[in-house]
Design a protein around this motif. Structure first.
Motif, mmCIF file in Angstrom:
data_model
loop_
_atom_site.group_PDB
_atom_site.id
_atom_site.type_symbol
_atom_site.label_atom_id
_atom_site.label_comp_id
_atom_site.label_asym_id
_atom_site.label_seq_id
_atom_site.Cartn_x
_atom_site.Cartn_y
_atom_site.Cartn_z
ATOM 1 N N LEU A 100 0.810 -1.219 0.000
ATOM 2 C CA LEU A 100 0.000 0.000 0.000
ATOM 3 C C LEU A 100 0.846 1.273 0.000
ATOM 4 O O LEU A 100 0.298 2.373 -0.039
ATOM 5 C CB LEU A 100 -0.943 0.006 1.208
ATOM 6 C CG LEU A 100 -1.952 -1.152 1.245
ATOM 7 C CD1 LEU A 100 -2.782 -1.113 2.510
ATOM 8 C CD2 LEU A 100 -2.835 -1.155 0.016
ATOM 9 N N LEU A 101 2.153 1.122 0.036
ATOM 10 C CA LEU A 101 3.042 2.284 0.053
ATOM 11 C C LEU A 101 3.655 2.497 -1.321
ATOM 12 O O LEU A 101 3.839 1.558 -2.094
ATOM 13 C CB LEU A 101 4.148 2.087 1.095
ATOM 14 C CG LEU A 101 3.701 1.929 2.546
ATOM 15 C CD1 LEU A 101 4.908 1.706 3.437
ATOM 16 C CD2 LEU A 101 2.912 3.143 3.015
ATOM 17 N N SER A 102 4.013 3.737 -1.598
ATOM 18 C CA SER A 102 4.650 4.055 -2.874
ATOM 19 C C SER A 102 6.069 3.488 -2.911
ATOM 20 O O SER A 102 6.642 3.135 -1.866
ATOM 21 C CB SER A 102 4.689 5.569 -3.080
ATOM 22 O OG SER A 102 5.586 6.149 -2.140
ATOM 23 N N GLY A 104 8.797 5.103 -3.509
ATOM 24 C CA GLY A 104 9.687 6.008 -2.774
ATOM 25 C C GLY A 104 9.632 5.770 -1.277
ATOM 26 O O GLY A 104 10.661 5.769 -0.592
ATOM 27 N N THR A 105 8.445 5.556 -0.753
ATOM 28 C CA THR A 105 8.278 5.286 0.676
ATOM 29 C C THR A 105 8.886 3.936 1.040
ATOM 30 O O THR A 105 9.532 3.801 2.082
ATOM 31 C CB THR A 105 6.792 5.335 1.062
ATOM 32 O OG1 THR A 105 6.254 6.607 0.685
ATOM 33 C CG2 THR A 105 6.598 5.131 2.552
ATOM 34 N N ASN A 106 8.679 2.936 0.198
ATOM 35 C CA ASN A 106 9.271 1.619 0.449
ATOM 36 C C ASN A 106 10.792 1.683 0.421
ATOM 37 O O ASN A 106 11.462 1.001 1.199
ATOM 38 C CB ASN A 106 8.759 0.596 -0.571
ATOM 39 C CG ASN A 106 7.460 -0.038 -0.135
ATOM 40 O OD1 ASN A 106 7.265 -0.321 1.035
ATOM 41 N ND2 ASN A 106 6.552 -0.247 -1.072
ATOM 42 N N THR A 107 11.348 2.510 -0.472
ATOM 43 C CA THR A 107 12.812 2.665 -0.516
ATOM 44 C C THR A 107 13.313 3.309 0.764
ATOM 45 O O THR A 107 14.313 2.874 1.338
ATOM 46 C CB THR A 107 13.223 3.500 -1.746
ATOM 47 O OG1 THR A 107 12.812 2.811 -2.925
ATOM 48 C CG2 THR A 107 14.723 3.720 -1.779
#
Length: 136
Positions: A100-102, A104-107
């Protein structure tokens, strides 16, 4: 009991041989495809040193005081590798993550996890150094 010691020797020598191979690759003495590398030579050499240290630790045995010092160096090396991944690792190299995360957020999450793991490794290294000096 003799078979157990013999198997330890085989595992230790395999670890040392693999570590030496990686150090030789990092040093340019063994050719490889640089396009397939995702880390600089010093990180590859540190990865090789992890195997060498682990092999030496197996040879030395867990009752040796030297093993505490080697454990400190091993954990410090893991911490340096993890810190490099957290700071300089290519974002394309991070996979998985939360659906559910983008990206960029996962990185950022992956970098944070590697950074936290690195800090844990540094803390364990400090504990091992303390243990080494206390057993003197």
């Amino acid at each position: 009991m003799q078979t157990f010691q013999k198997s330890n020797l085989i595992v230790a020598l395999l670890c040392i041989a693999l570590g030496i191979f990686l150090v030789l690759v990092a040093g340019g003495l063994i050719d490889d495809d640089p396009a397939k590398r995702h880390a600089p030579d010093f990180i590859i050499a540190l990865c090789g040193s992890v195997f060498i240290i682990a092999g030496i630790m197996i040879l030395v045995g867990h009752q040796s005081r030297v093993n505490d010092l080697l454990a400190a160096v091993l954990c410090m090396t893991f911490g340096i590798i993890g810190a490099w991944v957290a700071i300089y690792g290519a974002s394309e190299g991070f996979s998985g993550g939360l659906p559910l995360l983008s990206d960029g957020t996962n990185t950022k999450l992956a970098r944070g996890v590697f950074g936290l793991g690195s800090l844990f490794c540094f803390a364990i290294s400090g504990w091992a150094i303390k243990r080494f000096y206390r057993s003197a």
